[in-house]
Design a protein around this motif. Structure first.
Motif, PDB file in Angstrom:
ATOM      1  N   ALA A  24       0.862  -1.186   0.000  1.00 46.09           N
ATOM      2  CA  ALA A  24       0.000   0.000   0.000  1.00 46.09           C
ATOM      3  C   ALA A  24       0.897   1.234   0.000  1.00 46.09           C
ATOM      4  O   ALA A  24       0.938   2.002   0.939  1.00 46.09           O
ATOM      5  N   ASN A  25       1.648   1.384  -1.090  1.00 47.40           N
ATOM      6  CA  ASN A  25       2.619   2.473  -1.167  1.00 47.40           C
ATOM      7  C   ASN A  25       1.959   3.834  -1.291  1.00 47.40           C
ATOM      8  O   ASN A  25       0.861   3.967  -1.828  1.00 47.40           O
ATOM      9  N   MET A  26       2.689   4.835  -0.793  1.00 47.57           N
ATOM     10  CA  MET A  26       2.253   6.203  -0.979  1.00 47.57           C
ATOM     11  C   MET A  26       3.340   6.912  -1.774  1.00 47.57           C
ATOM     12  O   MET A  26       4.372   6.336  -2.091  1.00 47.57           O
ATOM     13  N   ILE A  27       3.118   8.186  -2.076  1.00 50.25           N
ATOM     14  CA  ILE A  27       3.985   8.880  -3.019  1.00 50.25           C
ATOM     15  C   ILE A  27       5.435   8.942  -2.543  1.00 50.25           C
ATOM     16  O   ILE A  27       6.371   8.862  -3.338  1.00 50.25           O
ATOM     17  N   ALA A  28       5.649   9.030  -1.213  1.00 45.22           N
ATOM     18  CA  ALA A  28       7.009   9.136  -0.705  1.00 45.22           C
ATOM     19  C   ALA A  28       7.813   7.866  -0.987  1.00 45.22           C
ATOM     20  O   ALA A  28       9.027   7.919  -1.193  1.00 45.22           O
ATOM     21  N   ASN A  29       7.127   6.711  -1.017  1.00 47.16           N
ATOM     22  CA  ASN A  29       7.815   5.452  -1.329  1.00 47.16           C
ATOM     23  C   ASN A  29       8.386   5.477  -2.728  1.00 47.16           C
ATOM     24  O   ASN A  29       9.478   4.992  -2.990  1.00 47.16           O
ATOM     25  N   VAL A  30       7.610   6.058  -3.656  1.00 44.47           N
ATOM     26  CA  VAL A  30       8.054   6.109  -5.048  1.00 44.47           C
ATOM     27  C   VAL A  30       9.236   7.051  -5.197  1.00 44.47           C
ATOM     28  O   VAL A  30      10.195   6.774  -5.930  1.00 44.47           O
ATOM     29  N   ILE A  31       9.197   8.162  -4.466  1.00 46.97           N
ATOM     30  CA  ILE A  31      10.320   9.107  -4.513  1.00 46.97           C
ATOM     31  C   ILE A  31      11.578   8.410  -4.023  1.00 46.97           C
ATOM     32  O   ILE A  31      12.630   8.448  -4.665  1.00 46.97           O
ATOM     33  N   GLU A  32      11.456   7.713  -2.913  1.00 49.04           N
ATOM     34  CA  GLU A  32      12.606   6.995  -2.353  1.00 49.04           C
ATOM     35  C   GLU A  32      13.125   5.974  -3.365  1.00 49.04           C
ATOM     36  O   GLU A  32      14.323   5.822  -3.569  1.00 49.04           O
ATOM     37  N   ASN A  33      12.174   5.307  -3.996  1.00 52.85           N
ATOM     38  CA  ASN A  33      12.512   4.288  -4.986  1.00 52.85           C
ATOM     39  C   ASN A  33      13.327   4.864  -6.137  1.00 52.85           C
ATOM     40  O   ASN A  33      14.300   4.258  -6.595  1.00 52.85           O
ATOM     41  N   GLN A  34      12.947   6.039  -6.602  1.00 49.91           N
ATOM     42  CA  GLN A  34      13.657   6.660  -7.719  1.00 49.91           C
ATOM     43  C   GLN A  34      15.086   7.025  -7.334  1.00 49.91           C
ATOM     44  O   GLN A  34      15.998   6.936  -8.140  1.00 49.91           O
ATOM     45  N   PHE A  35      15.277   7.471  -6.088  1.00 45.77           N
ATOM     46  CA  PHE A  35      16.619   7.873  -5.671  1.00 45.77           C
ATOM     47  C   PHE A  35      17.503   6.669  -5.387  1.00 45.77           C
ATOM     48  O   PHE A  35      18.702   6.715  -5.622  1.00 45.77           O
ATOM     49  N   ASN A  36      16.923   5.573  -4.882  1.00 48.96           N
ATOM     50  CA  ASN A  36      17.745   4.421  -4.520  1.00 48.96           C
ATOM     51  C   ASN A  36      17.749   3.322  -5.584  1.00 48.96           C
ATOM     52  O   ASN A  36      18.663   3.261  -6.384  1.00 48.96           O
ATOM     53  N   GLU A  37      16.697   2.534  -5.653  1.00 48.50           N
ATOM     54  CA  GLU A  37      16.701   1.396  -6.576  1.00 48.50           C
ATOM     55  C   GLU A  37      16.828   1.807  -8.042  1.00 48.50           C
ATOM     56  O   GLU A  37      17.707   1.379  -8.748  1.00 48.50           O
ATOM     57  N   SER A  38      15.911   2.697  -8.486  1.00 47.38           N
ATOM     58  CA  SER A  38      15.886   3.028  -9.914  1.00 47.38           C
ATOM     59  C   SER A  38      16.988   3.976 -10.320  1.00 47.38           C
ATOM     60  O   SER A  38      17.260   4.143 -11.502  1.00 47.38           O
ATOM     61  N   GLN A  39      17.612   4.636  -9.369  1.00 46.89           N
ATOM     62  CA  GLN A  39      18.719   5.544  -9.656  1.00 46.89           C
ATOM     63  C   GLN A  39      18.338   6.621 -10.661  1.00 46.89           C
ATOM     64  O   GLN A  39      19.137   7.030 -11.486  1.00 46.89           O
ATOM     65  N   ASN A  40      17.080   7.049 -10.620  1.00 43.36           N
ATOM     66  CA  ASN A  40      16.652   8.118 -11.511  1.00 43.36           C
ATOM     67  C   ASN A  40      16.367   9.367 -10.684  1.00 43.36           C
ATOM     68  O   ASN A  40      15.252   9.648 -10.296  1.00 43.36           O
ATOM     69  N   TRP A  41      17.445  10.125 -10.400  1.00 42.08           N
ATOM     70  CA  TRP A  41      17.309  11.297  -9.529  1.00 42.08           C
ATOM     71  C   TRP A  41      16.395  12.363 -10.121  1.00 42.08           C
ATOM     72  O   TRP A  41      15.589  12.956  -9.413  1.00 42.08           O
TER      73      TRP A  41
END
Lengths: 373, 290
Positions: free
Chosen positions: B244-261
């Motif tokens: 049940a992700n919220m928007i902050a999870n996706v932001i974190e995901n972009q900076f860490n896993e996806s490496q898309n700053w």
């Protein structure tokens, strides 16, 4: 007489709704503290009654129990012969003017006054009429659109008054309504409140610590102390015939003197005071030889060259503008008395007397009252 | 203007300076950096390349071929806001009676004790508290043990939208209770008594006088809780477990896993703008109704 005539005429118009309050054996405790102590009080239909006493004497709590904002710990409260003790405040035809005014800050003046009528689902046109009538009664017609914050203390007071009377309660309760106003405004408002009472014909119960307010406006005054009513009577009786030491010194200035009963003749007694003898009135039966306290108002004491009264000496004369006061010490005691004379003639009100002169005290028997301890 | 006033103003500025420096250095600068990143190209191993680009925003707003609306990012932002708004309302409904109860205590001791009970969670790390909740509600945890002991069926609490929503309310409660309590405490009790005295039943007192009196506290509390909830990260991560992700999870995901700053930055910018609109609206609402 005038007041009675007005009540009758209002009744003929059919818009007079007065209330008679009967408080029976009411006690109020907060924790271990007893604030109101087995109080009995009957307020007559259409009467202006004041509860007078120092802060903490239980007068405001008594008022709040009539309003329903406090529940008595014991005893019952009756309104027009109906037991209202268990009724919540919104079901009592009793409205309050609060000391802090307590206007609704989010509503303008007209909406504040209309509040009670809107709750009763009165017709819009009727509300408008009654609100403007109430505004006119307190002379605030020009301020209908103002918010409470834009008004002075005196103006807020008028709005609070209009808000409390607009729905024509049986009883209007006033909790020190003038205490936050300055002296001049306070005196003007006394007359206005009295006029309003005559015009509306509803019962007023007025709480104050200011004896001047209580004496000038009320039909009757109840002097309260430590949760009890010490004396309940017309203002002039309270002043002329105080029952207790407390009432005598709380209402006006009083000279209290120690005396010994020399002779009893019905309600009239002869007292031995210092080296003299003078008469006084006593409400209760006294025995010869009893130690008592006698109260005499400063303006009723005569300073004589000779007579049966006790001897004393003038210590000082003080010029007060409209009056001159003399401070007298009774010979052989450390009792000091205050004597007042109005400054009406061209000459000095105390004539030739000056500090250091020996005098003898005198007064008419009915000027002196023997007190219950 | 006389010199005394001058000096006074200079002195006041001197007192304000540390606060100004703090806000600029710790808040405005990173925000400007995020804004700048969102308009750059993504670097290979994270970070950014200083080449201007709108790629991040194109990606953010790209329609989803599978869904009829936008892709996951916008949908998620809308859902996060919706949850935050709902959590704000529920928190308000729970906090009003609580704050009223605390403010109504006669004894200062009782008042302070209750306030401390509300504030204690502030003194405990949110991470620790959420882990504690996780432990309690785990499938083999104590709560399920008690349910079983009572003859009830075991339930799955964790990793569901319901527990994330409850977590939002749980963490937001003190932020709502405190401003409400302050507003209720400030309100003149006699004004409420006046309404009762004039014939208002408890229901009418509540809506015609009590709520208008404490409105400032309601608005402040709602604003705090909404902004806090819409950007919640710990609760959906630890209690939602990615379900049940919220928007902050996706932001974190972009900076860490996806490496898309740049994309992570663009979503952050989106969130900040969104929060600002909400704040601006509530301030305007406050001014208008005042």
């Amino acid at each position: 007489m005038v007041r009675n005539f007005l009540i009758v005429s209002c009744r003929a118009n059919g818009d007079r709704v007065a209330g008679q309050i009967d408080i029976r054996g009411v006690t109020k405790r907060f924790g271990a503290k007893t604030v109101v102590d087995a109080l009995d009080l009957q307020v007559e239909d259409g009467e202006f009654l004041s509860l007078l006493g120092p802060s903490g004497c239980g007068k405001s709590t008594t008022l709040r129990m009539i309003a329903g904002l406090e529940q008595p710990s014991e005893g019952r409260v009756w309104l027009n012969e109906i037991d209202i003790t268990d009724l919540p405040p919104h079901k009592r035809s009793v409205n309050t003017v609060f000391q802090s005014y307590a206007l609704f800050p989010h509503l303008n003046v007209a909406a504040n006054i209309a509040y009670a009528l809107k709750l009763r689902r009165v017709d819009r046109s009727k509300i408008a009429n009654q609100v403007s009538e109430a505004l006119e009664m307190v002379q605030m017609t020009d301020y209908a659109d103002h918010t409470p914050r834009q008004l002075s203390g005196g103006q807020q007071q008028r709005v609070a008054l209009a808000r409390a009377i607009v729905a024509r309660p049986n009883v209007l309760l006033l909790d020190e309504p003038l205490s936050a106003l300055d002296l001049k405004l306070r005196q003007a408002m006394r007359l206005e409140l009295k006029r309003l009472h005559q015009r509306l014909g509803i019962t007023f119960v007025y709480v104050t610590h200011d004896q001047g307010e209580a004496l000038t406006m009320s039909d009757r005054v109840a002097v309260m102390h430590e949760g009890k009513i010490l004396q309940l009577d017309k203002p002039e009786v309270l002043y002329e015939r105080p029952a207790t030491r407390y009432v005598a010194s709380f209402i006006g200035d009083a000279n209290l003197m120690n005396a010994v009963v020399a002779q009893v003749d019905g309600s009239k007694v002869t007292l031995k005071i210092g080296d003299g003898e003078l008469s006084a009135i006593s409400a209760t039966g006294l025995a010869t030889g009893a130690d008592v306290t006698v109260s005499v108002r400063p303006q009723r004491i005569q300073l004589l060259q000779q007579g049966s009264g006790p001897a004393g000496v003038i210590l000082e004369l003080t010029y007060l503008g409209d009056m001159v006061s003399a401070l007298v010490r009774l010979n052989g005691t450390d009792q000091h008395l205050n004597v007042l004379r109005l400054n009406i003639d061209r000459g000095h009100p105390f004539g030739e007397l000056k500090p250091g002169d020996p005098i003898r005290l005198g007064w008419d028997a009915e000027a002196a009252q023997v007190l219950v301890q | 203007m006389n010199t005394v006033e001058h000096r006074e103003q200079r002195r006041l500025f001197g007192l304000r300076a540390p606060a100004v420096v703090l806000v600029v250095a710790l808040y405005l600068l990173p925000l400007v950096l995020i804004l700048a990143y969102s308009f750059l190209e993504s670097g290979r191993a994270g970070s950014v390349q200083w080449v201007p680009s709108l790629d991040a925003y194109r990606e953010l707003l790209r329609p989803d071929p599978r869904a009829s609306t936008y892709n996951g990012y916008v949908t998620l932002l809308v859902r996060s806001s919706w949850w935050a708004a709902l959590a704000t309302l529920v928190t308000l409904a729970l906090s009003l009676p609580l704050a009223t109860f605390i403010a109504g205590r006669r004894s200062t001791l009782a008042k302070n004790a209750l306030l401390v009970a509300v504030v204690i969670p502030f003194w405990t790390s949110m991470l620790v508290r959420i882990y504690a909740v996780r432990f309690l509600l785990a499938n083999g945890g104590p709560v399920n043990g008690w349910l079983e002991a009572l003859g009830l069926e075991r339930r799955v609490f964790l990793n569901t939208p319901g527990i994330v929503f409850a977590g939002l309310v749980y963490t937001a409660l003190p932020f709502m209770v405190l401003p409400l309590y302050a507003a209720i405490e400030r309100a003149d009790r006699n004004v409420i008594n006046a309404a009762r005295d004039l014939g208002a039943n408890p229901f009418q007192v509540f809506f015609t006088v009590f709520v208008p009196l404490v409105r400032a506290g309601v608005i402040a509390g709602c604003m705090l809780v909404f902004v806090l909830s819409v950007s919640q990260y710990l609760v959906p991560t630890l209690l939602g477990g990615g379900k049940a992700n919220m928007i902050a999870n996706v932001i974190e995901n972009q900076f860490n896993e996806s490496q898309n700053w740049p994309l992570g930055s663009a979503i952050s910018v989106f969130l900040v703008v969104f929060s600002l609109i909400g704040t601006w609206w509530s301030v305007r609402f406050d001014e208008e109704t005042n």
